[in-house]
Design an enzyme around this catalytic site. Sequence first.
Site, short mmCIF file in Angstrom:
data_model
loop_
_atom_site.label_atom_id
_atom_site.label_comp_id
_atom_site.label_asym_id
_atom_site.label_seq_id
_atom_site.Cartn_x
_atom_site.Cartn_y
_atom_site.Cartn_z
N ALA A 1 2.69 -8.14 -3.52
CA ALA A 1 1.63 -7.21 -3.94
C ALA A 1 0.43 -7.97 -4.45
O ALA A 1 0.16 -8.01 -5.65
CB ALA A 1 2.16 -6.25 -4.99
N GLY A 2 -0.29 -8.62 -3.56
CA GLY A 2 -1.41 -9.44 -3.99
C GLY A 2 -0.90 -10.74 -4.60
O GLY A 2 0.26 -11.12 -4.45
N ASN B 1 0.04 -12.24 6.93
CA ASN B 1 0.61 -11.20 6.08
C ASN B 1 0.10 -9.83 6.52
O ASN B 1 -1.10 -9.65 6.76
CB ASN B 1 0.24 -11.44 4.62
CG ASN B 1 0.93 -12.68 4.05
OD1 ASN B 1 2.02 -12.61 3.52
ND2 ASN B 1 0.28 -13.83 4.19
N ASP C 1 -1.83 -19.76 -1.96
CA ASP C 1 -1.00 -19.90 -3.17
C ASP C 1 0.36 -20.51 -2.88
O ASP C 1 1.15 -20.73 -3.80
CB ASP C 1 -0.84 -18.54 -3.86
CG ASP C 1 -0.15 -17.49 -2.99
OD1 ASP C 1 0.11 -17.78 -1.80
OD2 ASP C 1 0.11 -16.38 -3.49
N GLY C 2 0.65 -20.78 -1.61
CA GLY C 2 1.95 -21.35 -1.25
C GLY C 2 3.05 -20.33 -1.20
O GLY C 2 4.19 -20.68 -0.87
N ASP D 1 -7.02 -12.57 -3.11
CA ASP D 1 -6.27 -11.31 -3.03
C ASP D 1 -5.56 -11.07 -4.36
O ASP D 1 -4.44 -10.56 -4.42
CB ASP D 1 -5.26 -11.34 -1.88
CG ASP D 1 -4.70 -9.96 -1.54
OD1 ASP D 1 -5.30 -8.96 -1.94
OD2 ASP D 1 -3.63 -9.89 -0.90
N HIS E 1 0.84 -1.19 0.00
CA HIS E 1 0.00 0.00 0.00
C HIS E 1 0.88 1.25 0.00
O HIS E 1 1.91 1.30 0.67
CB HIS E 1 -0.94 0.00 1.21
CG HIS E 1 -1.99 -1.05 1.14
ND1 HIS E 1 -3.28 -0.81 0.73
CD2 HIS E 1 -1.93 -2.39 1.41
CE1 HIS E 1 -3.98 -1.94 0.76
NE2 HIS E 1 -3.18 -2.90 1.16
N HIS F 1 -3.10 -5.34 8.08
CA HIS F 1 -2.07 -4.32 7.90
C HIS F 1 -1.95 -3.52 9.19
O HIS F 1 -2.10 -2.29 9.21
CB HIS F 1 -2.39 -3.44 6.69
CG HIS F 1 -2.26 -4.16 5.39
ND1 HIS F 1 -1.03 -4.45 4.82
CD2 HIS F 1 -3.20 -4.68 4.56
CE1 HIS F 1 -1.23 -5.10 3.69
NE2 HIS F 1 -2.53 -5.27 3.51
#
Length: 367
Positions: free
Chosen positions: A304-305, A219, A248-249, A270, A142, A195
């Site tokens: 970033a996502g 995260n 997603d690992g 995400d 961000h 966040h």
Amino acid sequence: MSAPKTLIHSALLFDGETTVENGWLLFDETVLASGTGEDWQQHTAIRIIDAKGALISPGLIDSHTHGANGFAVEDGAEAMRQILDFEEQHGSRSVILSLVSNSIDELCHSLVQANAVAKFDNRLLGIHLEGPFLSHSHKGAHNPEILQVPTVDAVARLLSSGNGLVRSITLAPELTSEHIVKMLLEAGVKICVGHTDADYQVASQAFADGATVLTHAFNGMRSIHHREPGPVLAAIDSPNVWLELIADGVHVAPTVARLLPSDKLILVTDAMAAAGKGDGNYSLGALEVDVVAGVARVKTGSIAGSTLTIDAAVRNYAEWSGSLDSALRAATSNVAKAYGLVGFGSLALGAKADVLIWDSQLSPKFL
């Protein structure tokens, strides 16, 4: 035009909670009946489908996605429709689109655009505001120049522009006042903790005060330490709180993902614009993003996502956990419970009949 009455039989039927063999389902726009065995022969339908043992499930729900197929939510109404099309190709007709941190003016503009989409497209269930009320110390991807402490005026403007479409908001509870929390809850907005630099005590208090989701667990927050447990354990210990997992690992190692209780789990993508497009240069809000080997990062190195799809999240978590039922619940009924989506994520009598059939490789398509 109404949906034709359809009967599918001889299926491995997951109804949102459990799976039964030799199941059958009768539906049009909603689920009309279901059962097991040969009872289906007592019903009539325009379409009769022999599933031949294939898996049948409710449509998936992605409650946190920023983009796909080269489009970002911030790009406007047509981009949002393109993202919804992409989600449908991967098993979700029920999507909460996410806006990354931006100025209040820009967020209000995006919310107006989203309302224009939602007016004619029921796949859009709402908007998730991921920021700008986030911690600088856990900002992730961000823009730090955008991050701010929430004010009554800013929140009121967002709620007004959203016109009821703001479904959820991620914020750092250490920045947030009791009055702001009350404003959001009274507007029907689900508060997500993320966040954040909150420790276990601060996060636990946020959940006690009404927050109900932990945004992308592990995260953008303190990690688990044996003397400082952090927000993840606060979410696990708090009743009626759900934990997002980006399966997603990359964001979370499979071994660590298995630490999360599956009955409190929500699978999310995400995803950002690179999902479905491949490696290259993209943007996330005002920040440039490089995608290499399917992993998106800003210049600072922060992830970033993702480039994950929601059906891949189900496949991954099913493999990691050893439970396809747990993976399906985390992308259907758990999400519906977390966000109060009545009639979604289920194949119970009267539920919305978004019905998926899965092939032998666990790739879904809508019937």
